[in-house]
Design an enzyme around this catalytic site. Sequence first.
Site, PDB file in Angstrom:
ATOM      1  N   ASP A  14       0.583  -1.273   0.116  1.00 46.40           N
ATOM      2  CA  ASP A  14      -0.186  -0.292   0.069  1.00 46.40           C
ATOM      3  C   ASP A  14       0.896   1.469   0.128  1.00 46.40           C
ATOM      4  O   ASP A  14       2.204   1.345   0.465  1.00 46.40           O
ATOM      5  CB  ASP A  14      -0.944  -0.041   1.410  1.00 46.40           C
ATOM      6  CG  ASP A  14      -2.031   1.218   1.706  1.00 46.40           C
ATOM      7  OD1 ASP A  14      -2.358   1.320   0.784  1.00 46.40           O
ATOM      8  OD2 ASP A  14      -1.539   2.119   2.460  1.00 46.40           O
ATOM      9  N   LEU A  15       0.373   2.510  -0.332  1.00 46.02           N
ATOM     10  CA  LEU A  15       1.412   3.885  -0.306  1.00 46.02           C
ATOM     11  C   LEU A  15       1.113   4.644   0.856  1.00 46.02           C
ATOM     12  O   LEU A  15       1.658   4.956   1.925  1.00 46.02           O
ATOM     13  CB  LEU A  15       1.049   4.503  -1.988  1.00 46.02           C
ATOM     14  CG  LEU A  15       1.641   5.876  -1.638  1.00 46.02           C
ATOM     15  CD1 LEU A  15       3.316   5.099  -1.694  1.00 46.02           C
ATOM     16  CD2 LEU A  15       0.893   6.693  -2.842  1.00 46.02           C
ATOM     17  N   ASP A  16       0.090   5.201   1.443  1.00 47.44           N
ATOM     18  CA  ASP A  16      -0.366   6.172   2.393  1.00 47.44           C
ATOM     19  C   ASP A  16      -0.148   5.312   3.670  1.00 47.44           C
ATOM     20  O   ASP A  16      -0.708   4.369   3.996  1.00 47.44           O
ATOM     21  CB  ASP A  16      -1.530   6.948   2.324  1.00 47.44           C
ATOM     22  CG  ASP A  16      -1.580   7.510   2.957  1.00 47.44           C
ATOM     23  OD1 ASP A  16      -0.530   7.985   4.363  1.00 47.44           O
ATOM     24  OD2 ASP A  16      -3.140   8.505   3.430  1.00 47.44           O
ATOM     25  N   THR A  61       1.542  10.082   4.066  1.00 51.25           N
ATOM     26  CA  THR A  61       0.331  11.003   2.670  1.00 51.25           C
ATOM     27  C   THR A  61      -0.467  11.602   4.188  1.00 51.25           C
ATOM     28  O   THR A  61      -1.188  12.435   3.371  1.00 51.25           O
ATOM     29  CB  THR A  61       0.621  10.274   1.483  1.00 51.25           C
ATOM     30  OG1 THR A  61       0.533   9.337   1.783  1.00 51.25           O
ATOM     31  CG2 THR A  61       1.632  11.145   0.566  1.00 51.25           C
ATOM     32  N   LYS A  84      -8.118   6.955   6.025  1.00 51.19           N
ATOM     33  CA  LYS A  84      -7.092   6.350   5.749  1.00 51.19           C
ATOM     34  C   LYS A  84      -7.654   5.098   5.214  1.00 51.19           C
ATOM     35  O   LYS A  84      -9.209   4.629   5.148  1.00 51.19           O
ATOM     36  CB  LYS A  84      -6.381   5.393   6.884  1.00 51.19           C
ATOM     37  CG  LYS A  84      -5.790   7.052   7.276  1.00 51.19           C
ATOM     38  CD  LYS A  84      -4.379   7.152   8.717  1.00 51.19           C
ATOM     39  CE  LYS A  84      -4.068   8.047   8.765  1.00 51.19           C
ATOM     40  NZ  LYS A  84      -2.864   7.740  10.277  1.00 51.19           N
ATOM     41  N   ARG A  91     -11.126   9.034  -2.883  1.00 54.59           N
ATOM     42  CA  ARG A  91     -11.195  10.493  -2.292  1.00 54.59           C
ATOM     43  C   ARG A  91     -12.707  11.015  -2.663  1.00 54.59           C
ATOM     44  O   ARG A  91     -13.494  11.794  -1.916  1.00 54.59           O
ATOM     45  CB  ARG A  91     -10.536  11.608  -3.998  1.00 54.59           C
ATOM     46  CG  ARG A  91      -9.989  12.513  -3.673  1.00 54.59           C
ATOM     47  CD  ARG A  91      -9.937  13.228  -4.564  1.00 54.59           C
ATOM     48  NE  ARG A  91      -8.875  12.306  -5.739  1.00 54.59           N
ATOM     49  CZ  ARG A  91      -7.761  12.317  -6.812  1.00 54.59           C
ATOM     50  NH1 ARG A  91      -8.693  13.213  -7.800  1.00 54.59           N
ATOM     51  NH2 ARG A  91      -6.938  12.552  -7.063  1.00 54.59           N
ATOM     52  N   SER A 108      -2.244   0.490  -4.101  1.00 57.73           N
ATOM     53  CA  SER A 108      -3.157   1.902  -3.772  1.00 57.73           C
ATOM     54  C   SER A 108      -4.641   2.216  -3.490  1.00 57.73           C
ATOM     55  O   SER A 108      -5.303   2.265  -5.174  1.00 57.73           O
ATOM     56  CB  SER A 108      -2.356   2.794  -3.549  1.00 57.73           C
ATOM     57  OG  SER A 108      -2.127   3.734  -3.468  1.00 57.73           O
ATOM     58  N   ALA A 109      -5.164   3.374  -3.564  1.00 57.63           N
ATOM     59  CA  ALA A 109      -6.296   4.033  -3.499  1.00 57.63           C
ATOM     60  C   ALA A 109      -6.355   5.279  -4.339  1.00 57.63           C
ATOM     61  O   ALA A 109      -6.983   5.478  -4.726  1.00 57.63           O
ATOM     62  CB  ALA A 109      -7.447   3.974  -2.453  1.00 57.63           C
ATOM     63  N   SER A 110      -4.746   5.753  -3.640  1.00 52.03           N
ATOM     64  CA  SER A 110      -4.558   6.615  -4.570  1.00 52.03           C
ATOM     65  C   SER A 110      -4.531   7.397  -6.002  1.00 52.03           C
ATOM     66  O   SER A 110      -4.255   6.109  -6.608  1.00 52.03           O
ATOM     67  CB  SER A 110      -3.010   7.723  -4.159  1.00 52.03           C
ATOM     68  OG  SER A 110      -2.394   8.903  -4.515  1.00 52.03           O
ATOM     69  N   ASN A 152      -2.474   9.281  -7.293  1.00 51.04           N
ATOM     70  CA  ASN A 152      -2.050  10.122  -7.475  1.00 51.04           C
ATOM     71  C   ASN A 152      -0.432   9.066  -7.066  1.00 51.04           C
ATOM     72  O   ASN A 152       0.113   9.643  -7.067  1.00 51.04           O
ATOM     73  CB  ASN A 152      -1.932  11.717  -6.270  1.00 51.04           C
ATOM     74  CG  ASN A 152      -2.466  12.317  -6.831  1.00 51.04           C
ATOM     75  OD1 ASN A 152      -2.623  12.802  -7.954  1.00 51.04           O
ATOM     76  ND2 ASN A 152      -3.628  13.114  -5.780  1.00 51.04           N
ATOM     77  N   LYS A 155     -11.196  -1.277  -1.461  1.00 54.34           N
ATOM     78  CA  LYS A 155     -11.079  -2.050  -0.634  1.00 54.34           C
ATOM     79  C   LYS A 155     -11.909  -1.640   0.700  1.00 54.34           C
ATOM     80  O   LYS A 155     -12.393  -0.079   0.752  1.00 54.34           O
ATOM     81  CB  LYS A 155      -9.633  -1.498   0.017  1.00 54.34           C
ATOM     82  CG  LYS A 155      -8.085  -1.468  -0.799  1.00 54.34           C
ATOM     83  CD  LYS A 155      -6.635  -0.575  -0.299  1.00 54.34           C
ATOM     84  CE  LYS A 155      -5.850  -0.322  -0.846  1.00 54.34           C
ATOM     85  NZ  LYS A 155      -4.879  -0.008  -0.214  1.00 54.34           N
ATOM     86  N   GLU A 176      -0.216  -3.613   4.496  1.00 55.90           N
ATOM     87  CA  GLU A 176      -1.020  -2.534   4.865  1.00 55.90           C
ATOM     88  C   GLU A 176      -1.464  -1.567   5.856  1.00 55.90           C
ATOM     89  O   GLU A 176      -0.969  -2.152   6.667  1.00 55.90           O
ATOM     90  CB  GLU A 176      -2.958  -2.998   4.295  1.00 55.90           C
ATOM     91  CG  GLU A 176      -3.703  -3.286   2.854  1.00 55.90           C
ATOM     92  CD  GLU A 176      -3.388  -1.352   2.504  1.00 55.90           C
ATOM     93  OE1 GLU A 176      -4.055  -0.398   3.904  1.00 55.90           O
ATOM     94  OE2 GLU A 176      -3.617  -1.345   1.774  1.00 55.90           O
ATOM     95  N   ASP A 177      -1.455  -0.585   5.745  1.00 56.66           N
ATOM     96  CA  ASP A 177      -2.469   0.337   7.619  1.00 56.66           C
ATOM     97  C   ASP A 177      -3.464   0.203   7.769  1.00 56.66           C
ATOM     98  O   ASP A 177      -3.621   0.776   8.456  1.00 56.66           O
ATOM     99  CB  ASP A 177      -1.329   1.234   7.006  1.00 56.66           C
ATOM    100  CG  ASP A 177      -1.884   2.318   6.492  1.00 56.66           C
ATOM    101  OD1 ASP A 177      -2.578   2.369   5.056  1.00 56.66           O
ATOM    102  OD2 ASP A 177      -1.825   3.571   6.370  1.00 56.66           O
TER     103      ASP A 177
HETATM  104  P1  B16 Z   1      -6.228  10.217  -4.201  1.00 58.27           P
HETATM  105  P2  B16 Z   1      -3.103   4.616   0.058  1.00 58.27           P
HETATM  106  C1  B16 Z   1      -5.417   6.279  -0.107  1.00 58.27           C
HETATM  107  O1  B16 Z   1      -3.972   6.169   0.549  1.00 58.27           O
HETATM  108  C2  B16 Z   1      -5.494   7.599   1.321  1.00 58.27           C
HETATM  109  O2  B16 Z   1      -5.056   6.650   2.921  1.00 58.27           O
HETATM  110  C3  B16 Z   1      -6.830   8.265   1.660  1.00 58.27           C
HETATM  111  O3  B16 Z   1      -6.951   8.914   2.541  1.00 58.27           O
HETATM  112  C4  B16 Z   1      -7.164   8.680   0.327  1.00 58.27           C
HETATM  113  O4  B16 Z   1      -7.794   9.450   0.385  1.00 58.27           O
HETATM  114  C5  B16 Z   1      -6.661   7.480  -1.190  1.00 58.27           C
HETATM  115  O5  B16 Z   1      -5.844   7.222  -0.628  1.00 58.27           O
HETATM  116  C6  B16 Z   1      -7.396   8.661  -1.851  1.00 58.27           C
HETATM  117  O6  B16 Z   1      -5.925   9.579  -2.547  1.00 58.27           O
HETATM  118  O7  B16 Z   1      -7.058  10.873  -3.221  1.00 58.27           O
HETATM  119  O8  B16 Z   1      -4.382  10.808  -3.764  1.00 58.27           O
HETATM  120  O9  B16 Z   1      -6.635  10.106  -5.013  1.00 58.27           O
HETATM  121  O10 B16 Z   1      -3.582   4.500   1.763  1.00 58.27           O
HETATM  122  O11 B16 Z   1      -4.362   3.503  -0.478  1.00 58.27           O
HETATM  123  O12 B16 Z   1      -2.272   4.053  -0.585  1.00 58.27           O
HETATM  124 MG    MG Z   2      -2.505   3.310   3.754  1.00 52.33          MG
END
Ligand code: B16
Ligand code: MG
Length: 222
Positions: A9-11, A17, A45, A49, A114-116, A118, A145, A169-170
């Site tokens: 996972d990333l964040d 982040t 977390k 978004r 990751s869900a991000s 970015n 997830k 994962e966190d």
């Molecule tokens: P973005 P992960 C998640 O990262 C964050 O924990 C979560 O707070 C955020 O809303 C989500 O990514 C989407 O991020 O706005 O950059 O698309 O923990 O899945 O790496």
């Molecule tokens: Mg995370």
Amino acid sequence: MKKVGFIFDLDGVIVDTAKYHFLAWHKLAKELGFEFTKEQNELFKGVSRKRCLEILLDIGSIKATQEQFDTWMVEKNVDYLAYIEKMDASEILPDVPRVLKYLKKKNIPIALGSASKNAKPILEKVDLLPYFDSIVDGNNVTKAKPDPEVFLIAAKNLSVDPSSCVVFEDAVAGIQAANAAGMVSIGIGDAEILNEADYNFTDFTGISDDFLESLINKEHKG
Ligand code: B16
Ligand code: MG
């Protein structure tokens, strides 16, 4: 030997982040006339978004038109991007590079899950992109997830059987997603919160080379 794959996972696992997400959400909440706290940010977390904005608006009891919703999504991301613009390798969480280097040296395939949306620019900023054989992020999934989709796509991209994948994962939803995918789940953070994980560590400093070796050689789930 059976081929294994490692998924990160990333964040909260590779970089923190969450603090930048918090600043951007906090600014938006303030503009909309209410306070958003660090405790409430915990709910965000691992959450997409779009879902975060829905929760934020619930907290502020704000009803939005579709147009306002879309505008606020963009505004939050523009602010968030300004924060991550300044990120560099000093923001990588402790011992993550050691673990990535160890796996790379052993030719173990590595993916991001990751869900991000970015994720790629962040990995570029902190100079970790070359370690990853596949990046699966918010741009590639249709289900968030705890649905296992993100990790199943990562396993497919690595050409590794899901039952032979290990996930770091966190977030509770992330551990549930890894378990639902039939993968070995490793919780990074509070063991009480991440009590559904197969293994728990506060951070990567507790993950020894011997433990990694045991994961590589272990008969995995399934
Ligand atoms: P973005 P992960 C998640 O990262 C964050 O924990 C979560 O707070 C955020 O809303 C989500 O990514 C989407 O991020 O706005 O950059 O698309 O923990 O899945 O790496
Ligand atoms: Mg995370």
